[in-house]
Enzyme design. Structure first.
Site, PDB file in Angstrom:
ATOM      1  N   GLU A 196      38.731  12.697  33.121  1.00  0.00           N
ATOM      2  CA  GLU A 196      38.167  11.440  32.631  1.00  0.00           C
ATOM      3  C   GLU A 196      36.806  11.171  33.264  1.00  0.00           C
ATOM      4  O   GLU A 196      35.869  10.728  32.599  1.00  0.00           O
ATOM      5  CB  GLU A 196      39.127  10.276  32.895  1.00  0.00           C
ATOM      6  CG  GLU A 196      38.821   9.119  31.965  1.00  0.00           C
ATOM      7  CD  GLU A 196      39.352   7.787  32.450  1.00  0.00           C
ATOM      8  OE1 GLU A 196      40.336   7.778  33.197  1.00  0.00           O
ATOM      9  OE2 GLU A 196      38.761   6.765  32.073  1.00  0.00           O
ATOM     10  N   GLN A 237      -1.298  12.087  35.557  1.00  0.00           N
ATOM     11  CA  GLN A 237      -0.375  12.606  36.578  1.00  0.00           C
ATOM     12  C   GLN A 237       0.888  11.747  36.715  1.00  0.00           C
ATOM     13  O   GLN A 237       1.987  12.281  36.928  1.00  0.00           O
ATOM     14  CB  GLN A 237      -1.082  12.706  37.924  1.00  0.00           C
ATOM     15  CG  GLN A 237      -0.280  13.501  38.920  1.00  0.00           C
ATOM     16  CD  GLN A 237      -0.934  13.546  40.285  1.00  0.00           C
ATOM     17  OE1 GLN A 237      -1.316  12.514  40.842  1.00  0.00           O
ATOM     18  NE2 GLN A 237      -1.073  14.728  40.824  1.00  0.00           N
ATOM     19  N   GLY A 277       6.363   2.735  26.943  1.00  0.00           N
ATOM     20  CA  GLY A 277       5.641   1.461  27.032  1.00  0.00           C
ATOM     21  C   GLY A 277       6.295   0.406  26.152  1.00  0.00           C
ATOM     22  O   GLY A 277       7.521   0.307  26.093  1.00  0.00           O
ATOM     23  N   SER A 324      30.189   3.480  40.183  1.00  0.00           N
ATOM     24  CA  SER A 324      29.539   4.329  41.201  1.00  0.00           C
ATOM     25  C   SER A 324      30.070   4.002  42.598  1.00  0.00           C
ATOM     26  O   SER A 324      30.251   4.908  43.419  1.00  0.00           O
ATOM     27  CB  SER A 324      28.025   4.143  41.147  1.00  0.00           C
ATOM     28  OG  SER A 324      27.528   4.715  39.947  1.00  0.00           O
TER      29      SER A 324
END
Ligand code: FAD
Length: 388
Positions: A247, A284, A344, A371
């Site tokens: 699962e 970059q 954007g 988590s």
């Protein structure tokens, strides 16, 4: 070590990519999301390809248990639409794997062929209004009355209850305080008198709509208890068995699909969108973001496939499946949000799939054990010490 993807998996990926392009075009995926619609006809075509039987053997109508193949199907479908991948899990995994591992011989013979033909899916009725991560504390009550079970209580977030054949309902079946002797699973058809289903409006994961389910004196025969008479009060061992590992991997595979789709779309968009006279892929900040996203998705796939291999071999893999679920789910969230940044303003409107992808990805660290729960598992199972 051999990291080559097995040939049958490469063929499967190829088949699925053609299937998705043909039967799940982007416009359809956007519509299923908008209308919260389950395209059952597409799901049935997956059964025609034999893909719903990947979790159980031929003697029950399947094609043999292959966990990596199952995860690859989930990933490829999730790249385009959770409205198909989640019902796929409800069939092949929720129904297929649980029946194979926990069902009686009669239940396997009767129900697994229907899973393979796309005629049987389970919805998970585990969470309740006051019960989230601590599933063993469910209050929905089942009592024996002759050859029947009578159920009263309510479930929350029961996804796909209104499209399923059985709600796989976790119930308290005895007064025992111990987890191990107090719970059972009952297969409840959603149209049984006394079952009420109400949709909950959610941000994402459309198609298998999440719902509130109430049970008022719902009566089903004892044959509907998972593993029948022998399964009464044995529900906890059914939760904590090998199915839990898979699962976690199912959510990892959905996460991989979402992350891979967001990455691919952002990669293409960055090369097409021009600002200040250049494609934004020349800047970059964008290049580095995309390089990081590629790395994250690659790492998430490796950790997930490693855990799948362990699970398929029948080895202990609780820690590895928690790591895979944690890492893939957090990757889906961060990659989707990074992709949205690259788009954007266009990442915030419905012109592109990334808007849906973000809504779906935000769910991954919440479902299938959050988590925080996976981090607890990893630390506890690896014996991390703490002061008394
Ligand atoms: C769209 C959607 C679909 C869903 N589908 C289903 C379904 O089909 N079937 C089903 O049964 N459930 C389903 N769920 C419920 C899901 O599995 C729950 O999110 C889960 O049970 C956890 O419950 P909770 O979110 O209420 O969080 P809680 O358990 O109440 O936790 C709240 C917060 O506390 C943290 N927390 C809790 N316990 C600990 C701990 N011990 N240590 C550290 N942190 C902790 C959590 O990480 C979380 O951040 C769905 C939920 C959603 C949103």
């Amino acid at each position: 070590m051999n990291f080559d993807i097995p040939e049958h998996i490469v063929l499967l990926q190829d088949t699925l990519r053609r299937f998705v392009a043909r039967h799940m075009p982007r416009e359809s995926a956007a519509r299923w999301d908008k209308e919260n619609h389950f395209p059952r006809e597409v799901f049935k075509q997956l059964a025609d390809l034999g893909l719903l039987g990947l979790t159980f053997p031929e003697k029950y109508g399947g094609t043999g248990r292959d966990i990596l193949a199952t995860l690859v199907v989930i990933e490829e479908l999730s790249r385009r639409s959770l409205a198909v991948s989640v019902p796929y899990i409800m069939g092949s995994c929720y129904a297929g794997m649980n029946l194979l591992e926990c069902g009686s011989e009669r239940q396997k013979r009767e129900l697994l062929p229907k899973v393979a033909s796309g005629d049987l899916i389970f919805a998970y009725g585990w969470s309740e209004p006051d019960v989230g991560a601590d599933v063993a504390s469910v209050k929905t009550r089942a009592t024996r009355v002759g050859n029947h079970v009578v159920i009263n209580g309510s479930k929350r977030f029961c996804s796909g209850a209104d499209i399923c054949d059985y709600i796989y309902t976790l119930v308290r079946s005895s007064d025992s305080e111990a987890k191990s002797g107090a719970l059972s699973f009952v297969l409840v058809p959603p149209h049984t008198p006394g079952v009420t289903i109400t949709r909950i409006e959610s941000l994402g994961m459309k198609g298998a709509a999440t719902t509130d389910v109430t049970f008022t004196d719902v009566r089903v025969p004892i044959e509907n208890v998972m593993n029948e008479e022998a399964g009464w009060n044995r529900g906890w061992s059914m939760i904590s068995g090998a199915g839990l590992d898979v699962e976690k991997l199912e959510v990892a595979a959905i996460s991989l699909g979402l992350a891979a789709a967001a990455l691919d779309d952002a990669w293409d968009y960055a090369q097409q969108r021009t600002q200040f006279g250049r494609p934004i892929s020349e800047y970059q900040s964008i290049r580095h973001k995309l390089a990081d996203m590629k790395t994250q998705v690659h790492a998430a796939r490796l950790v997930t496939h490693h855990a799948a291999w362990l699970a398929n071999e029948g080895r202990r893999c609780g820690v590895e499946t928690s790591m895979a679920k944690l890492f893939a789910a957090e990757t889906a969230k961060s990659v989707a949000l990074d992709a949205q940044t690259i788009f954007g303003a266009y990442g915030y409107v419905k012109d592109f799939d990334i808007e849906r992808n973000v809504r779906d990805a935000l769910l991954m660290p919440i479902i299938g054990g959050s988590s925080a729960i996976q981090r607890n598992n990893i630390a506890n199972w690896l014996g991390l010490g703490r002061s008394k």
